[in-house]
Design a protein around this motif. Structure first.
Motif, PDB file in Angstrom:
ATOM      1  N   LEU A   1       8.089  -3.721  -1.593  1.00 15.99           N
ATOM      2  CA  LEU A   1       8.465  -2.800  -0.512  1.00 15.99           C
ATOM      3  C   LEU A   1       7.227  -2.271   0.198  1.00 15.99           C
ATOM      4  N   GLY A   2       6.362  -3.202   0.617  1.00  8.64           N
ATOM      5  CA  GLY A   2       5.196  -2.812   1.400  1.00  8.64           C
ATOM      6  C   GLY A   2       5.596  -2.631   2.860  1.00  8.64           C
ATOM      7  N   SER A   3       4.613  -2.763   3.742  1.00  7.23           N
ATOM      8  CA  SER A   3       4.856  -2.544   5.177  1.00  7.23           C
ATOM      9  C   SER A   3       5.968  -3.440   5.711  1.00  7.23           C
ATOM     10  N   MET A   4       6.052  -4.665   5.225  1.00  7.29           N
ATOM     11  CA  MET A   4       7.086  -5.602   5.692  1.00  7.29           C
ATOM     12  C   MET A   4       8.356  -5.504   4.861  1.00  7.29           C
TER      13      MET A   4
ATOM     14  N   ARG B   1       6.078  -2.269  -7.220  1.00  8.98           N
ATOM     15  CA  ARG B   1       5.081  -1.903  -8.243  1.00  8.98           C
ATOM     16  C   ARG B   1       4.785  -0.413  -8.189  1.00  8.98           C
ATOM     17  N   THR B   2       4.542   0.106  -6.987  1.00  8.76           N
ATOM     18  CA  THR B   2       4.353   1.550  -6.810  1.00  8.76           C
ATOM     19  C   THR B   2       5.743   2.138  -6.550  1.00  8.76           C
ATOM     20  N   ALA B   3       6.306   2.751  -7.584  1.00  5.92           N
ATOM     21  CA  ALA B   3       7.741   3.075  -7.564  1.00  5.92           C
ATOM     22  C   ALA B   3       8.128   4.001  -6.410  1.00  5.92           C
TER      23      ALA B   3
ATOM     24  N   LEU C   1       2.618 -14.560  -8.223  1.00  6.12           N
ATOM     25  CA  LEU C   1       2.631 -15.165  -9.561  1.00  6.12           C
ATOM     26  C   LEU C   1       2.856 -14.103 -10.640  1.00  6.12           C
ATOM     27  N   ALA C   2       2.279 -12.916 -10.440  1.00  5.05           N
ATOM     28  CA  ALA C   2       2.467 -11.838 -11.433  1.00  5.05           C
ATOM     29  C   ALA C   2       3.932 -11.398 -11.477  1.00  5.05           C
ATOM     30  N   VAL C   3       4.538 -11.246 -10.298  1.00  3.52           N
ATOM     31  CA  VAL C   3       5.947 -10.818 -10.264  1.00  3.52           C
ATOM     32  C   VAL C   3       6.843 -11.943 -10.797  1.00  3.52           C
TER      33      VAL C   3
ATOM     34  N   THR D   1       9.460 -14.685   0.766  1.00  2.00           N
ATOM     35  CA  THR D   1       9.067 -14.502   2.170  1.00  2.00           C
ATOM     36  C   THR D   1       7.581 -14.139   2.305  1.00  2.00           C
ATOM     37  N   SER D   2       6.878 -14.020   1.184  1.00  5.06           N
ATOM     38  CA  SER D   2       5.447 -13.697   1.196  1.00  5.06           C
ATOM     39  C   SER D   2       4.656 -14.838   1.843  1.00  5.06           C
ATOM     40  N   THR D   3       3.465 -14.537   2.360  1.00  2.00           N
ATOM     41  CA  THR D   3       2.577 -15.609   2.839  1.00  2.00           C
ATOM     42  C   THR D   3       1.611 -15.944   1.712  1.00  2.00           C
TER      43      THR D   3
ATOM     44  N   ALA E   1       2.644  -3.495  15.819  1.00  6.28           N
ATOM     45  CA  ALA E   1       2.370  -4.358  14.667  1.00  6.28           C
ATOM     46  C   ALA E   1       1.513  -3.635  13.637  1.00  6.28           C
ATOM     47  N   HIS E   2       1.692  -4.012  12.367  1.00  8.90           N
ATOM     48  CA  HIS E   2       0.760  -3.546  11.334  1.00  8.90           C
ATOM     49  C   HIS E   2       0.513  -4.706  10.370  1.00  8.90           C
ATOM     50  N   PHE E   3      -0.420  -5.557  10.752  1.00 10.23           N
ATOM     51  CA  PHE E   3      -0.835  -6.700   9.929  1.00 10.23           C
ATOM     52  C   PHE E   3      -2.308  -6.458   9.595  1.00 10.23           C
ATOM     53  N   PRO E   4      -2.558  -5.896   8.405  1.00 11.49           N
ATOM     54  CA  PRO E   4      -3.913  -5.461   8.094  1.00 11.49           C
ATOM     55  C   PRO E   4      -4.935  -6.597   8.073  1.00 11.49           C
ATOM     56  N   VAL E   5      -6.141  -6.264   8.470  1.00  5.89           N
ATOM     57  CA  VAL E   5      -7.242  -7.228   8.520  1.00  5.89           C
ATOM     58  C   VAL E   5      -7.422  -7.900   7.161  1.00  5.89           C
ATOM     59  N   GLU E   6      -7.203  -7.172   6.045  1.00  4.66           N
ATOM     60  CA  GLU E   6      -7.414  -7.802   4.737  1.00  4.66           C
ATOM     61  C   GLU E   6      -6.377  -8.892   4.463  1.00  4.66           C
ATOM     62  N   LEU E   7      -5.156  -8.731   4.996  1.00  4.81           N
ATOM     63  CA  LEU E   7      -4.162  -9.797   4.825  1.00  4.81           C
ATOM     64  C   LEU E   7      -4.493 -10.980   5.730  1.00  4.81           C
ATOM     65  N   ALA E   8      -5.039 -10.695   6.908  1.00  7.78           N
ATOM     66  CA  ALA E   8      -5.488 -11.784   7.783  1.00  7.78           C
ATOM     67  C   ALA E   8      -6.601 -12.580   7.095  1.00  7.78           C
ATOM     68  N   ALA E   9      -7.519 -11.877   6.438  1.00 10.97           N
ATOM     69  CA  ALA E   9      -8.610 -12.569   5.731  1.00 10.97           C
ATOM     70  C   ALA E   9      -8.046 -13.441   4.611  1.00 10.97           C
ATOM     71  N   LYS E  10      -7.008 -12.931   3.942  1.00 11.51           N
ATOM     72  CA  LYS E  10      -6.337 -13.731   2.889  1.00 11.51           C
ATOM     73  C   LYS E  10      -5.756 -15.011   3.487  1.00 11.51           C
ATOM     74  N   ASP E  11      -5.119 -14.898   4.650  1.00 11.36           N
ATOM     75  CA  ASP E  11      -4.483 -16.077   5.254  1.00 11.36           C
ATOM     76  C   ASP E  11      -5.528 -17.090   5.726  1.00 11.36           C
ATOM     77  N   VAL E  12      -6.656 -16.595   6.263  1.00 10.98           N
ATOM     78  CA  VAL E  12      -7.708 -17.527   6.692  1.00 10.98           C
ATOM     79  C   VAL E  12      -8.330 -18.184   5.452  1.00 10.98           C
TER      80      VAL E  12
HETATM   81  P1  NAP Z   1       1.542  -4.652   2.001  1.00 13.70           P
HETATM   82  O1  NAP Z   1       2.042  -3.522   2.825  1.00 13.70           O
HETATM   83  O2  NAP Z   1       0.133  -4.640   1.522  1.00 13.70           O
HETATM   84  O3  NAP Z   1       2.527  -4.788   0.745  1.00 13.70           O
HETATM   85  C1  NAP Z   1       2.232  -5.693  -0.281  1.00 13.70           C
HETATM   86  C2  NAP Z   1       3.308  -5.636  -1.339  1.00 13.70           C
HETATM   87  O4  NAP Z   1       2.872  -6.451  -2.460  1.00 13.70           O
HETATM   88  C3  NAP Z   1       3.546  -4.223  -1.902  1.00 13.70           C
HETATM   89  O5  NAP Z   1       4.896  -4.106  -2.280  1.00 13.70           O
HETATM   90  C4  NAP Z   1       2.629  -4.236  -3.138  1.00 13.70           C
HETATM   91  O6  NAP Z   1       3.004  -3.297  -4.118  1.00 13.70           O
HETATM   92  C5  NAP Z   1       2.875  -5.651  -3.632  1.00 13.70           C
HETATM   93  N1  NAP Z   1       1.851  -6.090  -4.577  1.00 13.70           N
HETATM   94  C6  NAP Z   1       0.542  -6.325  -4.321  1.00 13.70           C
HETATM   95  N2  NAP Z   1      -0.072  -6.750  -5.449  1.00 13.70           N
HETATM   96  C7  NAP Z   1       0.863  -6.770  -6.427  1.00 13.70           C
HETATM   97  C8  NAP Z   1       0.845  -7.134  -7.800  1.00 13.70           C
HETATM   98  N3  NAP Z   1      -0.273  -7.577  -8.403  1.00 13.70           N
HETATM   99  N4  NAP Z   1       1.995  -7.014  -8.499  1.00 13.70           N
HETATM  100  C9  NAP Z   1       3.132  -6.577  -7.908  1.00 13.70           C
HETATM  101  N5  NAP Z   1       3.224  -6.224  -6.601  1.00 13.70           N
HETATM  102  C10 NAP Z   1       2.089  -6.336  -5.871  1.00 13.70           C
HETATM  103  O7  NAP Z   1       1.718  -6.049   2.771  1.00 13.70           O
HETATM  104  P2  NAP Z   1       2.762  -6.431   3.914  1.00 13.70           P
HETATM  105  O8  NAP Z   1       2.172  -6.136   5.232  1.00 13.70           O
HETATM  106  O9  NAP Z   1       4.102  -5.911   3.544  1.00 13.70           O
HETATM  107  O10 NAP Z   1       2.752  -8.032   3.770  1.00 13.70           O
HETATM  108  C11 NAP Z   1       3.452  -8.685   2.721  1.00 13.70           C
HETATM  109  C12 NAP Z   1       3.318 -10.206   2.918  1.00 13.70           C
HETATM  110  O11 NAP Z   1       3.858 -10.561   4.202  1.00 13.70           O
HETATM  111  C13 NAP Z   1       1.888 -10.714   2.933  1.00 13.70           C
HETATM  112  O12 NAP Z   1       1.866 -11.976   2.338  1.00 13.70           O
HETATM  113  C14 NAP Z   1       1.541 -10.786   4.405  1.00 13.70           C
HETATM  114  O13 NAP Z   1       0.516 -11.707   4.668  1.00 13.70           O
HETATM  115  C15 NAP Z   1       2.869 -11.199   4.990  1.00 13.70           C
HETATM  116  N6  NAP Z   1       3.111 -10.792   6.377  1.00 13.70           N
HETATM  117  C16 NAP Z   1       2.703  -9.573   6.835  1.00 13.70           C
HETATM  118  C17 NAP Z   1       2.975  -9.221   8.150  1.00 13.70           C
HETATM  119  C18 NAP Z   1       2.552  -7.885   8.722  1.00 13.70           C
HETATM  120  O14 NAP Z   1       2.576  -7.743   9.959  1.00 13.70           O
HETATM  121  N7  NAP Z   1       2.181  -6.919   7.903  1.00 13.70           N
HETATM  122  C19 NAP Z   1       3.661 -10.095   8.990  1.00 13.70           C
HETATM  123  C20 NAP Z   1       4.105 -11.314   8.478  1.00 13.70           C
HETATM  124  C21 NAP Z   1       3.829 -11.649   7.166  1.00 13.70           C
HETATM  125  P3  NAP Z   1       2.383  -1.795  -4.073  1.00 13.70           P
HETATM  126  O15 NAP Z   1       3.220  -1.055  -3.075  1.00 13.70           O
HETATM  127  O16 NAP Z   1       2.518  -1.319  -5.462  1.00 13.70           O
HETATM  128  O17 NAP Z   1       0.944  -1.940  -3.640  1.00 13.70           O
END
Ligand code: NAP
Length: 263
Positions: free
Chosen positions: A9-12, A32-34, A72-74, A91-93, A217-228
């Motif tokens: 339940l992160g940003s997406m 993970r973060t309840a 993989l952890a989940v 749906t993760s990248t 939009a909120h696509f953090p730079v660190e996730l962009a670095a992961k994708d590159v």
């Molecule tokens: P985010 O806000 O950073 O959320 C990441 C999620 O992964 C959180 O629920 C986080 O839990 C969980 N997580 C991270 N490490 C974990 C671990 N070791 N064990 C269990 N849970 C873990 O990221 P997001 O923006 O939602 O993006 C999620 C995915 O969608 C990424 O692959 C990203 O590249 C892709 N994506 C993002 C966007 C965008 O605009 N943001 C668009 C399209 C696709 P916690 O809350 O506990 O940290």
């Protein structure tokens, strides 16, 4: 309607889960973060204490996690609790290698669909994502994917959606990086930014320019670095290598949207 377990339940994940809840699906969520589940609990979702508890009674499992290590952890925690007949949509990248690793861990009678998405938090909230689906799509998978947005059929191979996602997102990130440099060049040459923006918008980088100035939009730079990094580990891509170095050189921007690169 089918019972859905939504994990991540992160940003997406949060707006995607909320969208499915408001469409009427009975939802059990885990993060993970309840504390991040609280807004959904208030809207009628059940909150599970562990991934295994979340998926135990589900017909459909959806994961939206940060990166390969998270997926993989989940997976370690949820796979032993998957019942035969359950469908899992990731749906993760994470790239095709991780998807295939997840598929290799499935118990008998469980399907995995890779369905990473293009579009950010704004489009997640309204069900207007661009969903790149690979692998099997039996019902109710196809119907639920269509709830999330417009679906591109990447074919029956598990990992094909994940592969196309790396292609598309790296083109966007590279396009934004190039646009940022074009703007910087314009400044160095003393041109008014309005003029540069207007004229860039008439050319082939118009879409990248729009993303460089996107507001919802909120696509953090660190996730962009992961994708590159996932892309440059796959093929020789010297320009994206340089983009990756640039992204990693800006830890101050790591949690800010990609558009922050324009400074
Ligand atoms: P985010 O806000 O950073 O959320 C990441 C999620 O992964 C959180 O629920 C986080 O839990 C969980 N997580 C991270 N490490 C974990 C671990 N070791 N064990 C269990 N849970 C873990 O990221 P997001 O923006 O939602 O993006 C999620 C995915 O969608 C990424 O692959 C990203 O590249 C892709 N994506 C993002 C966007 C965008 O605009 N943001 C668009 C399209 C696709 P916690 O809350 O506990 O940290």
């Amino acid at each position: 309607m089918e019972k859905i377990a939504f994990l991540g339940l992160g940003s997406m994940g949060l707006p995607m889960a909320r969208h499915l809840l408001s469409a009427g699906y009975p939802l059990t969520v885990w993060n993970r973060t309840a504390g991040k589940a609280a807004p959904l609990a208030g809207a009628g979702a059940a909150v599970a204490a562990t991934p295994a508890e979340a998926v135990r009674d589900a017909d459909l499992v959806i994961t939206m996690l940060a990166d390969p290590a998270a997926a993989l952890a989940v997976a370690d925690a949820l796979v032993p609790a998957l019942r035969p007949g359950v469908h899992w949509i990731d749906t993760s990248t994470v790239g095709p290698d991780t998807v295939r690793e997840l598929a290799g861990r499935l118990p008998e009678g469980v399907t995995l669909t890779d369905a990473p998405v293009m579009g950010s938090v704004d489009r997640a909230a309204t069900g207007d994502l661009w969903v790149l689906a690979g692998g099997p799509r039996p019902e109710p998978v196809a119907t639920v994917l269509a709830r999330l947005g417009q679906v591109t059929d990447c074919g029956p191979d598990t990992g094909a959606g994940a592969a196309l996602k790396l292609v598309l997102i790296n083109a966007v990130i590279g396009g934004v990086a190039l646009t940022v440099e074009a703007l910087r060049l314009g400044r160095a040459l003393g041109l008014p930014e309005d003029l540069v923006r207007t004229e860039l918008g008439k050319g082939p980088l118009a879409g990248a320019l729009a993303r460089t100035f996107a507001e919802g939009a909120h696509f953090p730079v660190e996730l962009a670095a992961k994708d590159v990094s996932l892309a440059t580990a796959t093929a020789p891509l010297p320009i994206l290598d340089a983009v990756r170095a640039e992204l990693l050189a800006r830890p101050d921007l790591s949690r800010r949207d990609l558009s922050a690169l324009r400074g």
